[in-house]
Design a protein around this motif. Sequence first.
Motif, short mmCIF file in Angstrom:
data_model
loop_
_atom_site.label_atom_id
_atom_site.label_comp_id
_atom_site.label_asym_id
_atom_site.label_seq_id
_atom_site.Cartn_x
_atom_site.Cartn_y
_atom_site.Cartn_z
N GLN A 64 0.83 -1.20 0.00
CA GLN A 64 0.00 0.00 0.00
C GLN A 64 0.87 1.25 0.00
O GLN A 64 0.57 2.22 -0.72
CB GLN A 64 -0.92 0.00 1.21
CG GLN A 64 -1.88 1.16 1.25
CD GLN A 64 -2.79 1.11 2.46
OE1 GLN A 64 -2.59 0.30 3.36
NE2 GLN A 64 -3.77 1.97 2.48
N ALA A 65 1.95 1.25 0.76
CA ALA A 65 2.85 2.41 0.80
C ALA A 65 3.54 2.61 -0.54
O ALA A 65 3.66 3.75 -1.03
CB ALA A 65 3.88 2.23 1.91
N VAL A 66 3.98 1.54 -1.18
CA VAL A 66 4.66 1.64 -2.47
C VAL A 66 3.70 2.15 -3.54
O VAL A 66 4.04 3.06 -4.32
CB VAL A 66 5.27 0.28 -2.88
CG1 VAL A 66 5.72 0.30 -4.33
CG2 VAL A 66 6.43 -0.06 -1.98
N ILE A 67 2.50 1.60 -3.59
CA ILE A 67 1.52 2.05 -4.59
C ILE A 67 1.14 3.50 -4.34
O ILE A 67 1.02 4.29 -5.29
CB ILE A 67 0.29 1.12 -4.58
CG1 ILE A 67 0.67 -0.24 -5.14
CG2 ILE A 67 -0.85 1.73 -5.40
CD1 ILE A 67 -0.42 -1.27 -5.06
N TRP A 71 1.79 6.47 -6.97
CA TRP A 71 0.64 7.28 -7.39
C TRP A 71 0.90 8.76 -7.15
O TRP A 71 0.55 9.59 -7.99
CB TRP A 71 -0.63 6.83 -6.68
CG TRP A 71 -1.81 7.61 -7.15
CD1 TRP A 71 -2.44 8.63 -6.50
CD2 TRP A 71 -2.49 7.47 -8.40
NE1 TRP A 71 -3.46 9.12 -7.24
CE2 TRP A 71 -3.51 8.42 -8.43
CE3 TRP A 71 -2.32 6.64 -9.49
CZ2 TRP A 71 -4.38 8.56 -9.50
CZ3 TRP A 71 -3.18 6.77 -10.55
CH2 TRP A 71 -4.19 7.71 -10.56
N SER A 72 1.52 9.11 -6.03
CA SER A 72 1.79 10.53 -5.77
C SER A 72 2.80 11.07 -6.77
O SER A 72 2.69 12.24 -7.19
CB SER A 72 2.28 10.73 -4.35
OG SER A 72 3.53 10.14 -4.15
N LYS A 73 3.79 10.27 -7.17
CA LYS A 73 4.76 10.72 -8.18
C LYS A 73 4.08 10.90 -9.55
O LYS A 73 4.37 11.85 -10.26
CB LYS A 73 5.91 9.71 -8.32
CG LYS A 73 6.81 9.66 -7.14
CD LYS A 73 7.65 10.90 -7.06
CE LYS A 73 8.62 10.79 -5.91
NZ LYS A 73 9.37 12.02 -5.71
N VAL A 74 3.18 9.99 -9.90
CA VAL A 74 2.51 10.08 -11.18
C VAL A 74 1.55 11.27 -11.20
O VAL A 74 1.46 11.99 -12.21
CB VAL A 74 1.74 8.76 -11.49
CG1 VAL A 74 0.81 8.91 -12.66
CG2 VAL A 74 2.73 7.64 -11.71
N SER A 75 0.85 11.50 -10.11
CA SER A 75 -0.13 12.59 -10.09
C SER A 75 0.53 13.96 -10.02
O SER A 75 -0.10 14.96 -10.36
CB SER A 75 -1.09 12.41 -8.92
OG SER A 75 -0.40 12.49 -7.69
N GLU A 76 1.80 14.05 -9.60
CA GLU A 76 2.53 15.32 -9.58
C GLU A 76 2.86 15.79 -10.99
O GLU A 76 2.84 16.97 -11.28
CB GLU A 76 3.84 15.19 -8.80
CG GLU A 76 3.68 15.16 -7.32
CD GLU A 76 5.00 14.98 -6.61
OE1 GLU A 76 6.05 14.88 -7.30
OE2 GLU A 76 5.01 14.95 -5.38
N ALA A 77 3.20 14.87 -11.86
CA ALA A 77 3.70 15.23 -13.19
C ALA A 77 2.63 15.71 -14.12
O ALA A 77 1.52 15.85 -13.99
CB ALA A 77 4.35 14.01 -13.83
#
Length: 77
Positions: A64-67, A71-77
């Motif tokens: 859950q932490a890895v996903i 997800w936070s890295k993908v949603s930043e870009a």
Amino acid sequence: MNLALTTGSEFKQWAFVLGGNAFAVVLMGRAGMFFFKEEWGKLITCFTASVFVGATVYSPETVQAVIGAVWSKVSEA
């Protein structure tokens, strides 16, 4: 054991592990079938899925932490 005060968390954990293990066994069986039929793409896909299922069953908080981090890295870009 007082059943009136239990939350069912032990049963939930047991069912989750048992179901996850059964699913991983099915996936690895299919991977073995693909190995003997020499279908390498399907073999790699089944093996990857069974590793993900195993990680989810035995270390759900880490997955859950890895996903969440991905997800936070993908949603930043």
